[in-house]
Design an enzyme around this catalytic site. Structure first.
Site, PDB file in Angstrom:
ATOM      1  N   ARG A  31     114.002  36.254 -56.964  1.00 39.81           N
ATOM      2  CA  ARG A  31     112.742  36.347 -57.727  1.00 39.81           C
ATOM      3  C   ARG A  31     112.392  34.947 -58.216  1.00 39.81           C
ATOM      4  NH1 ARG A  31     112.354  41.348 -60.026  1.00 39.81           N
ATOM      5  NH2 ARG A  31     110.162  40.952 -59.728  1.00 39.81           N
ATOM      6  N   LYS A  50     110.182  51.041 -69.138  1.00 36.23           N
ATOM      7  CA  LYS A  50     108.999  50.705 -68.345  1.00 36.23           C
ATOM      8  C   LYS A  50     108.284  51.942 -67.836  1.00 36.23           C
ATOM      9  CE  LYS A  50     110.723  46.269 -66.626  1.00 36.23           C
ATOM     10  NZ  LYS A  50     111.176  45.526 -65.440  1.00 36.23           N
TER      11      LYS A  50
END
Length: 270
Positions: A260, A54
């Site tokens: 999440r 990422k």
DNA sequence: CTCGGAGCCTGTCTGC
DNA sequence: TGCAGACAGGCTCCGA
């Protein structure tokens, strides 16, 4: 914000502007970023712009004899942006954290929430992540089976880990499991051969489509020119709680796993 | 190993 | 209008 497709989009849009340019100055405005030590960049040429997991990876040439090449890995975390401008002075300076002036143009790092990081390496390999890139040839059915084997973690949480596969985050984990018709609550190690095959195909399909759409912009994400992506129009379940599943019209649910949100269709994911 | 929770930061949105 | 609280795409650390 940025998962693999967004970081890829940033790297692709930066590459033609940065490659071959020479650094004039580097300035860091945010004390949080200064937790990393900043090397002397002036005079170095940019020889590589890519992605590692990422992180946006930028390679700089050696500065002089005995002073080898350098690699910068920028992690955008939630709200980081790398913006190129012909004339950086015309940008708003709100949330400006660092700025690299080049012989032509300026690269600015903006980051509202200040979670982003700069890491410096002497070798590109050192900047490499521990996990396998899901779009690399290194991830086939056998490799995926090996990685999943024995894991008792739920498959949603498993996909978010960066030590096995790199690059997936909260949006694409939900989208991939939906595309694979696998329930996010399943134990990762319990997937059978057919499910693993569907998962692998879903990983590739979902990520490639997102890259083709220049990433998903829910609010913050922008490419090097400040432009939004368009993949948010193609999300099937993420952020669609209460709406009908595109496949079977059952109501899409949101559930919290590992703090999440996970979105899924309770009818067609098993 | 896995899980839950707190924490790092700032901004936006919702509901009272 | 004001304000508290929830929430946000990332990840790390701690204790159980």
């Amino acid at each position: 914000m940025p998962e693999l497709p967004e970081v890829e989009t940033v790297a692709l849009s930066l590459r033609p502007r940065l490659t071959g340019r020479t650094v004039r100055t580097l300035r860091v405005y945010d004390p949080l970023l200064r937790r990393s030590t900043f090397p002397r960049l002036g005079g170095r040429r940019i020889v590589h712009v890519g992605r590692s997991g990422k992180r946006v990876l930028i390679g700089f040439s050696a500065r002089s004899a005995g002073d080898g090449p350098l690699w910068l890995a920028v992690h955008l975390r939630m709200t980081g942006r790398l913006i190129w401008a012909a004339d950086g002075n015309r940008d708003s300076r709100a949330h400006l954290r660092a700025r690299i002036r080049l012989d032509r143009g300026t690269l600015s790092f903006f980051d509202t929430r200040r979670f982003g990081t700069f890491e410096w390496y002497r070798e590109a390999d050192a900047a490499g992540p521990a996990g396998i890139d899901p779009l690399s040839p290194g991830l086939g059915e056998d490799a995926l089976a090996r990685l999943l084997r024995g894991s008792r973690q739920n498959v949603k949480a498993w996909l978010l880990r960066q030590d096995r596969l790199v690059g997936l985050g909260n949006i694409y984990a939900s989208e991939i499991l939906y595309a694979a018709a696998v329930s996010p609550a399943r134990e990762a190690g319990s997937l059978d051969r057919r499910e693993r095959r569907r998962l692998l195909e879903a990983i590739r399909r979902v990520l490639r489509r997102a890259i083709g759409n220049n990433g998903t912009t829910l609010s913050d994400f922008r490419n090097a020119h400040g432009e939004s992506g368009s993949n948010q129009h193609y999300l099937r379940v993420y952020g669609r709680e209460g709406q009908p599943c595109p496949r079977c019209a059952t109501t899409v649910l949101r559930e919290v796993q590992q703090q999440r949100s996970t979105y899924y269709c309770p009818a067609c994911q098993h």
